[in-house]
Design a protein around this motif. Structure first.
Motif, short mmCIF file in Angstrom:
data_model
loop_
_atom_site.label_atom_id
_atom_site.label_comp_id
_atom_site.label_asym_id
_atom_site.label_seq_id
_atom_site.Cartn_x
_atom_site.Cartn_y
_atom_site.Cartn_z
N GLU A 63 88.18 4.23 -9.88
CA GLU A 63 88.29 2.87 -9.26
C GLU A 63 88.65 2.59 -7.80
N ASP A 64 89.63 1.88 -7.45
CA ASP A 64 90.37 2.06 -6.31
C ASP A 64 91.55 2.71 -6.17
N LYS A 65 91.89 3.59 -7.08
CA LYS A 65 93.08 4.18 -7.04
C LYS A 65 93.06 5.89 -6.82
N MET A 66 93.90 6.33 -5.99
CA MET A 66 93.63 7.79 -5.78
C MET A 66 95.07 8.53 -5.86
N VAL A 67 94.91 9.74 -6.18
CA VAL A 67 96.06 10.82 -6.24
C VAL A 67 95.82 11.91 -5.77
N ASP A 68 96.94 12.82 -5.22
CA ASP A 68 96.62 14.06 -4.88
C ASP A 68 97.27 15.43 -5.68
N ILE A 69 96.66 16.36 -5.95
CA ILE A 69 97.25 17.40 -6.58
C ILE A 69 97.40 18.57 -5.73
N PRO A 123 100.70 -1.59 -15.66
CA PRO A 123 102.17 -2.25 -15.49
C PRO A 123 102.73 -2.35 -16.73
N ASP A 124 102.23 -2.35 -17.99
CA ASP A 124 103.01 -2.57 -18.98
C ASP A 124 103.38 -1.45 -19.81
N GLY A 125 103.06 -0.27 -19.08
CA GLY A 125 103.51 1.13 -19.58
C GLY A 125 102.47 1.77 -20.30
N THR A 126 101.33 0.96 -20.78
CA THR A 126 100.24 1.79 -21.46
C THR A 126 99.53 2.98 -20.75
N MET A 127 99.05 3.54 -21.31
CA MET A 127 98.30 4.61 -20.67
C MET A 127 96.83 5.12 -21.27
N LYS A 128 96.02 5.18 -20.16
CA LYS A 128 94.50 5.49 -20.60
C LYS A 128 94.09 6.91 -20.02
N ASP A 129 93.49 7.78 -20.43
CA ASP A 129 93.00 9.17 -19.99
C ASP A 129 91.71 8.84 -19.47
N VAL A 130 91.56 9.17 -17.85
CA VAL A 130 90.42 8.97 -17.32
C VAL A 130 89.98 10.24 -16.62
N THR A 131 90.44 11.37 -17.26
CA THR A 131 90.04 12.72 -16.78
C THR A 131 88.59 12.88 -16.69
N ASN A 132 87.70 12.51 -17.45
CA ASN A 132 86.51 12.81 -17.50
C ASN A 132 85.59 11.59 -16.77
N GLU A 133 86.33 10.68 -16.34
CA GLU A 133 85.68 9.26 -15.63
C GLU A 133 86.06 9.30 -14.08
N ALA A 134 87.14 10.05 -13.89
CA ALA A 134 87.40 10.06 -12.29
C ALA A 134 86.56 11.09 -11.63
N LEU A 135 86.43 11.00 -10.04
CA LEU A 135 86.04 11.86 -9.22
C LEU A 135 86.91 12.79 -8.73
N TRP A 136 86.68 14.15 -8.74
CA TRP A 136 87.41 14.97 -8.32
C TRP A 136 86.96 15.66 -6.99
N LYS A 137 87.85 15.65 -5.85
CA LYS A 137 87.21 16.41 -4.81
C LYS A 137 88.22 17.27 -4.29
N VAL A 138 87.60 18.45 -3.73
CA VAL A 138 88.43 19.84 -3.42
C VAL A 138 88.44 19.87 -1.97
N LYS A 139 89.32 19.88 -1.28
CA LYS A 139 89.29 20.08 0.10
C LYS A 139 88.76 21.31 0.79
N ASP A 140 89.23 22.46 0.04
CA ASP A 140 88.62 23.71 0.09
C ASP A 140 87.98 24.23 -0.81
N GLU A 141 86.92 24.32 -0.93
CA GLU A 141 85.96 24.69 -2.08
C GLU A 141 86.00 26.39 -2.24
N ALA A 142 86.21 27.05 -1.22
CA ALA A 142 86.29 28.58 -1.19
C ALA A 142 87.68 28.88 -1.88
N ILE A 143 88.58 28.03 -2.07
CA ILE A 143 89.74 28.68 -2.91
C ILE A 143 89.69 28.35 -4.29
#
Length: 708
Positions: free
Chosen positions: A466-472, A423-443
């Motif tokens: 943690e309890d956050k999620m974002v879609d790409i 909320p204070d605008g600071t940023m933390k890189d969580v790329t390697n800590e996050a869980l990445w799930k693919v909807k279609d792994e054939a693609i």
């Protein structure tokens, strides 16, 4: 007495039948012709036999040799009396001297090339083609180093083209260049201190190929170490302005090289600038970054595109809304507000406004919002404001990906990062800590944000922390569909234009008629992305179908879409009179692209008075503007940019065809060619009103232009 006479006659008859004729003196022997032949009796008249040669034939229809090889060729005659080997009796005459030597039928290859050998025997002759090809010993490569590049050269072996391959071992090679015509090559992609192996493949005219023995070269350490430099790493441009960029490679030994034309550029936001090997063109206001790549090095330039700032825009965030204010452009001007969120394109979020302020309440938390204003003059002129940026913070932490939408070719890779914004605008890189799930792994597959494309299609990556999620969103396309062809008929011919692909080294244009299923190649080895087919016949009955093929550095062929140009003997454009709307000047006119993907407008133009048609939200691939004196005739002018400019040679009614996506909203302004601030108007010298001409439009609609 009669009894004895009968006995005597019977005895004589019996004697005549039983005694062989050869024992009868003066007897005549009668035999059939077949019998005469069977016994082989001599004819009473000797038969005359033609001893001339009927034909010659050789043991080889064609002689193919490697340089230094030999082979024996035998010649036989076919005559009326007999057939036999006449090799020692014939004469041999090569058309080209020095390629092959012949003695008693032995062909010896003495030089690379082809010739035709004529064999003569009496009045008969035959011709034997001879092809002498090189071998590995003849195709010898020489490698040297110059200013950090590997320079290759080899003997010319009469090949139609050469292919150069490189490897860091003798076992595995990659293709560096294809279809080379010269027997030299410069490799600028080497690394210092690295050992390379090169091979050259010569493609011969007979379809064969010869591959050289590998040559080894070790690049010197540090000689290839250099930096890319330019006058300034920041460019400030105005919309519509273009500028050349000079990039210099400065080596550690003090030498320099101009590599401006060899740089490969990548633009982060292609809606702001476009770039070629020669110049950068500013398209829309905003900021972006361009990255140039050369020989394992890169250089980054920050680009800021502004306007003349006739309108100055400022923004201020107040709680959960953004207050926009801007300066007045001119009296009675109207304004349109455009907004861009994240990496999306600018979109219109208001109708035309009289006010010089606007409050945006539909915000996306955690996203970057950019705004600009389009000013609409009463005379149809337009202008753009500066772009202002606001970062929207939020009350709780949220995940922010570096890209919300990723487009890849099959086999391509892309690194995406995810940050946690507090909320204070600071940023933390969580790329390697996050869980990445693919909807279609054939693609696709993904590992710590590194996305690899496997098959064509669309899919979704969900990133959890943690309890956050974002879609790409992911869109993977087949690179075989990388060429988008557009063809426009004009008075000078059919104009072909297509997009460029960095990996394509040359293009070929092919055409077929509606009466044929096979393509005819019109031109090959093009490096430009346009071509005009001047061979059209205005009275031809068949349609023409065009495709463009591109050849990549690895020898892969990419084929464009097929475009049909209908017979120009019939109507070029199927348009009804009621489909044509009058184009109001100065505008702006708001409209929607119809279901056909085209809109038609009519306007009366004056001789030598330039018209400009401006569509700020319609430009680029899949869009175009054409102007016609008659829709049933070829286009007079064409563009895919946002402004179409045309100067008529005669006064009359003209027709404008605007192409876009069905249902797309557009804004059109038509004004004087010198400035959008001046409306298009027809000016006459005399005050009297009288008819000066009649102009036919589709469906025999006739409009009369009056002097005023």
């Amino acid at each position: 007495m009669k009894k004895y006479l009968r006995i005597f006659l019977a005895f004589v008859l019996l004697l005549t039948v039983s005694v062989p004729t050869s024992y009868l003196p003066n007897a005549v022997q009668r035999v059939s012709a077949s019998s005469l032949q069977e016994v082989n009796l001599p004819s009473s008249e000797e038969e005359t036999i033609d001893q001339s040669v009927k034909s010659l034939f050789a043991s080889h229809e064609k002689v193919e040799l490697r340089l230094g090889e030999s082979t024996n060729v035998r010649i036989f005659s076919d005559s009326y009396s007999n057939s036999g080997d006449v090799t020692q009796e014939v004469s041999w005459t090569p058309k080209k001297k020095g390629i092959v030597s012949i003695k008693d039928g032995q062909f010896s290859a003495t030089a690379i090339g082809s010739t035709l050998v004529t064999v003569q025997y009496g009045e008969q002759e035959l011709k034997i083609p001879v092809q002498v090809s090189p071998n590995q010993e003849n195709l010898e490569i020489k490698a040297s180093e110059n200013e950090g590049s590997a320079i290759l050269s080899w003997e010319n072996v009469d090949a139609t083209s050469y292919t150069v391959k490189r490897g860091e071992s003798k076992r595995k090679y990659e293709v560096l260049a294809v279809d080379l015509k010269k027997n030299t090559f410069s490799d600028d992609t080497v690394r210092p201190g690295t050992t390379y192996y090169y091979r050259v493949e010569a493609n011969l005219s007979n379809g064969d190929s010869v591959v050289s023995k590998p040559v080894k070269i070790k690049m010197n350490k540090g000689q290839n170490d250099f930096t890319l430099e330019t006058d300034s790493t920041r460019l400030d441009l105005q919309v519509g302005e273009s500028k050349s960029v000079e990039i210099i490679a400065r080596f550690t030994d003090g030498t320099t090289r101009d590599v401006s034309t060899k740089i490969k550029w990548k633009v982060e936001d292609e809606s702001i600038v476009s770039i070629t090997t020669e110049k950068i063109e500013a398209m829309n206001a905003g900021k972006t970054r361009i990255i140039g790549f050369y020989n394992q090095k890169e250089i980054q330039l920050e680009v800021s595109v502004g306007t003349d700032e006739s309108i100055h825009l400022s923004a201020q965030q107040e709680n959960e809304e953004i207050q926009l204010t801007w300066s007045e452009w001119s009296e009675n001007s109207k304004y349109i507000v455009q907004r861009r969120v994240g990496n999306e394109d600018f979109e219109q979020i208001t109708d035309e406004l009289w006010a010089t302020n606007y409050k945006d309440t539909s915000l996306q938390k955690g996203a970057t919002h950019e705004y600009r204003i389009i000013g609409l003059g009463t005379d149809g002129s337009q202008t753009l404001s500066n772009v202002t940026t606001v970062q929207i913070h939020q009350d709780e932490p949220t995940l922010i990906p570096s890209l919300h939408n990723v487009a890849l070719d099959v086999g391509g890779e892309k690194q995406v990062t995810v940050e946690l914004q507090n909320p204070d605008g600071t940023m933390k890189d969580v790329t390697n800590e996050a869980l990445w799930k693919v909807k279609d792994e054939a693609i696709i597959s993904v590992s710590n944000g590194k996305i690899t494309a496997h098959a064509e299609g669309t899919t979704l990556i969900s990133v959890y922390y943690e309890d956050k999620m974002v879609d790409i969103e992911i869109d993977v396309t087949d690179p075989q569909e990388g060429i988008d062809l557009d063809v426009t008929p004009t008075m000078n011919g059919n104009v072909l234009r297509w997009n460029t692909e960095d990996k394509i080294t040359s293009y070929s244009v092919k055409m077929r008629s509606s009466n044929s299923q096979s393509y005819e190649e019109l031109i090959s080895k093009l490096t430009e992305t346009s071509y005009v087919d001047h061979s059209i016949d205005r009275n031809f009955d068949e349609s023409r179908y065009y495709v463009v093929t591109g050849m990549t550095e690895t020898g892969e062929m990419i084929i464009s879409n097929e475009v049909e140009i209908t017979s120009q003997k019939n109507a070029l454009n199927s348009v009804l009179p009621e489909e044509i709307k009058p184009l109001i000047t100065p505008g702006p006119v708001e409209d929607t692209i119809g279901a056909s993907g085209y809109n038609w407008y009519s306007i009366t133009l004056q001789e030598n008075h330039t018209l400009s048609v401006f569509t700020p939200d319609l430009q680029g691939r899949g869009t175009s503007k054409d102007i016609y004196s008659d829709p049933n005739q070829p286009s007079l002018a064409y563009t895919t940019k946002n402004t179409l400019t045309y100067t008529p040679k005669t006064t009359g009614t003209y027709y404008i065809k605007i192409k876009g996506n069905s249902g797309q909203k557009i804004t059109i302004s038509a004004g004087d060619g010198s400035s959008f601030e001046q409306a298009y108007a027809i000016v006459f010298d005399k005050d009297d009103k009288k008819s000066i001409g009649k102009f036919s439009s589709p469906g025999n609609i006739v409009s009369t232009l009056l002097r005023s």
